[in-house]
Motif scaffolding. Structure first.
Motif, mmCIF file in Angstrom:
data_model
loop_
_atom_site.group_PDB
_atom_site.id
_atom_site.type_symbol
_atom_site.label_atom_id
_atom_site.label_comp_id
_atom_site.label_asym_id
_atom_site.label_seq_id
_atom_site.Cartn_x
_atom_site.Cartn_y
_atom_site.Cartn_z
ATOM 1 N N GLN A 82 46.985 39.691 37.265
ATOM 2 C CA GLN A 82 45.602 39.622 36.813
ATOM 3 C C GLN A 82 45.511 38.937 35.454
ATOM 4 N N ASP A 135 42.615 34.005 52.726
ATOM 5 C CA ASP A 135 41.896 35.015 51.962
ATOM 6 C C ASP A 135 40.593 34.450 51.391
ATOM 7 N N GLN A 164 38.839 40.431 41.893
ATOM 8 C CA GLN A 164 39.424 41.768 42.029
ATOM 9 C C GLN A 164 40.881 41.699 42.479
ATOM 10 N N HIS A 165 41.128 40.893 43.520
ATOM 11 C CA HIS A 165 42.505 40.819 44.026
ATOM 12 C C HIS A 165 43.192 39.558 43.521
ATOM 13 N N ALA A 195 41.935 47.001 40.794
ATOM 14 C CA ALA A 195 43.121 47.104 41.643
ATOM 15 C C ALA A 195 44.366 47.484 40.846
#
Lengths: 418, 307
Positions: free
Chosen positions: A169, B185, A111-112, A192
């Motif tokens: 992305q 992350d 997603q990120h 996103a």
């Protein structure tokens, strides 16, 4: 052999999660489990993804869809149940064998984006290959090729921080493509991104999927995205899969109120196709017939218009009742054919692409297959009814209950004087 | 006053005697080991001091300024050169280099110990839970207390000072390494796993590089603590600015104290800014960053124009 097969997958978080599986199987609810300090993220999920299809898992946040996708490559171990990839049950693999499956069979888009900020775009795209131990020259070439596929050719030397969200992305997508796996997992990959970019990425994904024949398991919370991309869609709620079906099946036959309520806001015109709403004409006229036959047929069935069809079921034209009446009165031999304003479409055109044609012609839209054969008609009324969430009730039966194409009965029902 | 008189329930414990005995036992049992360590470290630190002082003073200042230019900015380089010139002008250059050598050695050793422990603590909850109280102990124990057993083990000179300095400066290095790695992350780590990377590949390729800014902040803290402790080490006979400070106290020499103190400040600011730049902040104007940027640009140009 299915590409991905999930059988009764449970994922429960907490201490001794196995007791949660037993409790759920005995009919306990998610809330009961919460009192015991267990969180049931995925409950008894079973689905099959065929090679070369886009399978979408759709659900709101907290529905367990991200957990589910992580059990497919065992980023999370399922508490119970099995996941089979190309015939291999990955639930029982040891760490090394699992890594091999991840390297060779399944890649993932996040997603990120999850890019490495300290590596260039090219190095990021080549990450999967580096892990696989591919030598530098080969992996640079394949990464550049993958970047080219997603429209980022020549960006290899940039840093991810210099790229926009959509471009980042694309790098994530290129990384998954470069890895050369058959299966791609996409976890809210476009969520996103802003709507315009998202649409562009969806188009690109569909295009890439058709070219490369990848199997894609796509997670989203956006129903329109699910309907646009998914060959099959699994609707998830509170950890359970409520329904699996094609976009049309879910839209037209929701299994329960939850799914029904969910889909009611969907833009149906982007999902339904001409084949979904078209009707079969009550009667058609053979091209050899004259105005008298047409007049008789139209009076019998009270039709304002009638399609004129050649013997090979290609469309010859259309006649209007008023003009046929005039022709009969004036004793003309030929049919007063209306052809210029006739608009044609194909069965798999979505409704939103039909409106302009429908509005620009007083005649109904004619649906033809690739060979030009008549398969159905869409009067304006039918189009409007389909949009309004109802079952079409035009001048003929709907194709909901009959296969596409004109069955023989329709042809024999016509009166074609020879 | 004895604990017996204060409470009827709590017995008095001779904790001090126990530690005393333990230190006695340690220093007599491992005498040879301590002696060897002491000799090696002594050679190391004296060698470094000789090296720093072998370079002509003017050249050394230019070199240190150039390092500042490479890692930070020309403004910093000019400032550093002027401040270091002041140290020379005050006649504090030799003790300043002695202190610098001690700080460098202490930092290197502390980092070599702290970073691996921090990585282990980040990967294992058990290690983390074991390490945390030890670090708390090391950090809150008054620094002078370390000096006493250090003298017993290593005698007088640089080595006991260094030993105490390392103990005192270690904790932030461990803590910030652990924090930095835990803060990477989760999705990026998952990406490594999802593409089939081994734990070692994930650690080296993803976790450590992404934790570098935090780890560097930890190293920066280690250096600052080492500097403050290196001054205290002057009390146990380590040469350097610390000895000058101790000297000025015992002779109530305000002038000497001010000059030594000012030199410590110069060293501290120089080292702090320099290491902060390596961590990422404020390094955009550095020569190194400029070279990197222009290199990237030309590579990108070549890629897009296809030359």
């Amino acid at each position: 052999m299915p590409a991905i097969e999930a059988n009764g997958v449970f994922k429960i978080f907490g201490r001794r999660p196995e007791r949660g599986v037993r409790a759920l199987q005995q009919g306990k609810t998610r809330d009961d489990l919460r009192k015991q300090g267990l969180t049931a993220a995925v409950i008894d999920a079973s689905f099959t993804v065929d090679p070369g299809e886009i399978f979408v898992v759709m659900g709101l946040s907290g529905s367990g869809k991200s957990t589910l996708i992580r059990t497919v490559n065992r980023l999370l171990d399922p508490t119970a149940g099995s996941v089979v990839i190309h015939g291999t049950d990955i639930s029982s693999l040891d760490a090394a064998a699992l890594r091999r499956v991840r390297r060779e069979k399944i890649s993932m888009v996040f997603q990120h984006f999850a890019l490495l900020p300290h590596r260039t775009v090219g190095e990021n795209a080549a990450y999967g290959l580096k892990v696989q131990g591919v030598n530098r020259a080969d992996r640079e070439a394949r990464a550049e090729e993958a970047l080219g596929m997603v429209g980022l050719g020549g960006w290899g030397a940039s840093m991810p921080s210099e790229l926009s969200g959509g471009m980042r992305q694309r790098v994530g997508l290129a990384r998954a493509l470069a890895a050369g796996t058959d299966i791609m997992l996409m976890d809210e990959a476009f969520s996103a991104l802003d709507p315009l970019i998202r649409r562009e990425m969806q188009d690109q994904l569909i295009d890439l999927q058709q070219r490369l024949d990848k199997t894609i398991l796509f997670i989203t919370h956006d129903l329109n995205e699910a309907m646009r991309l998914g060959d099959h869609i699994a609707m998830m709620r509170d950890g359970r899969i409520e329904q699996i079906g094609t976009a049309e099946e879910i839209l037209n036959n929701p299994v329960n109120n939850y799914v029904a309520e969910f889909v009611q806001d969907v833009d149906r015109t982007r999902v339904l196709t001409a084949a979904n709403v078209m009707e079969q004409p009550v009667a058609v006229l053979g091209s050899g017939a004259g105005p008298q036959a047409a007049h008789k047929l139209m009076r019998e069935h009270q039709l304002p218009w009638l399609l004129v069809v050649n013997r090979d079921r290609t469309v010859h034209g259309l006649v209007w009742s008023s003009e046929v009446a005039t022709a009969v009165r004036e004793g003309q031999d030929g049919l007063p054919l209306y052809r210029d304003g006739l608009r044609f479409t194909t069965p798999d055109t979505t409704l939103n692409d039909l409106f302009v044609d429908a509005a620009s012609s007083p005649a109904p839209l004619v649906v033809r297959d690739d060979d030009g054969h008549l398969v159905g008609v869409i009067p304006d009324v039918t189009l409007l009814t389909a949009m309004a969430n109802g079952q079409p009730t035009g001048n003929g039966q709907t194709l909901e209950s009959s296969p596409p194409g004109i069955p023989d009965s329709a042809m024999t029902g016509t009166e074609v004087p020879q | 006053m004895n604990a017996d008189e204060l409470s009827v329930v709590i017995p008095s414990l001779p904790v001090g005697e126990w530690v005393d005995t333990a230190v006695d036992w340690l220093s007599s049992t491992f005498r040879e080991v301590f002696r060897a360590v002491s000799d090696v470290v002594d050679i190391l630190i004296n060698g470094l001091i000789d090296l720093l002082l072998a370079v002509p003073t003017d050249l050394m200042i230019v070199l240190l300024a150039l390092l500042g230019l490479l890692l930070r900015s020309w403004q910093f380089a000019v400032g550093a050169a002027l401040a270091l010139a002041l140290v020379v002008a005050m006649g504090m250059w030799v003790p300043a280099m002695q202190t610098l050598a001690m700080v460098v050695v202490a930092t290197v050793v502390a980092v070599l110990i702290a970073v691996p422990i921090g990585i282990l603590a980040a990967r294992s909850r058990v290690v983390s839970n074991l390490v945390r109280p030890v670090l708390d102990f090391m950090q809150t124990m008054p620094a002078f207390v370390y000096l006493i057993p250090a003298i017993f083990f290593f005698g007088i000179g640089y080595v006991p000072g260094l030993f105490a300095t390392i103990l005192f400066a270690l904790p932030p290095g461990v803590r910030l390494t652990e924090l930095g790695i835990r803060q990477v992350d989760a999705e990026t780590v998952e990406a490594g796993q999802a593409f089939g990377a081994t734990p070692r590949q994930i650690l080296r390729g993803i976790q450590v590089p992404l934790a570098v800014p935090t780890i560097m902040a930890g190293i920066n803290q280690v250096i600052m603590l080492a500097l403050s402790m290196a001054v205290i080490a002057g009390m146990v006979g380590a040469d350097g600015l610390g000895k000058k400070v101790v000297e000025s106290i015992s002779t109530i020499n305000i002038g000497l104290g001010a000059e030594a103190g000012l030199s410590v400040v110069v060293l501290a600011i120089y080292l702090d800014r320099l290491t902060a730049s390596i961590g990422g902040s404020g390094a955009e104007k550095s020569l190194g960053a400029m070279i990197r940027r222009s290199k990237n640009r030309s590579v990108a140009q070549r890629a897009t124009t296809g030359i």
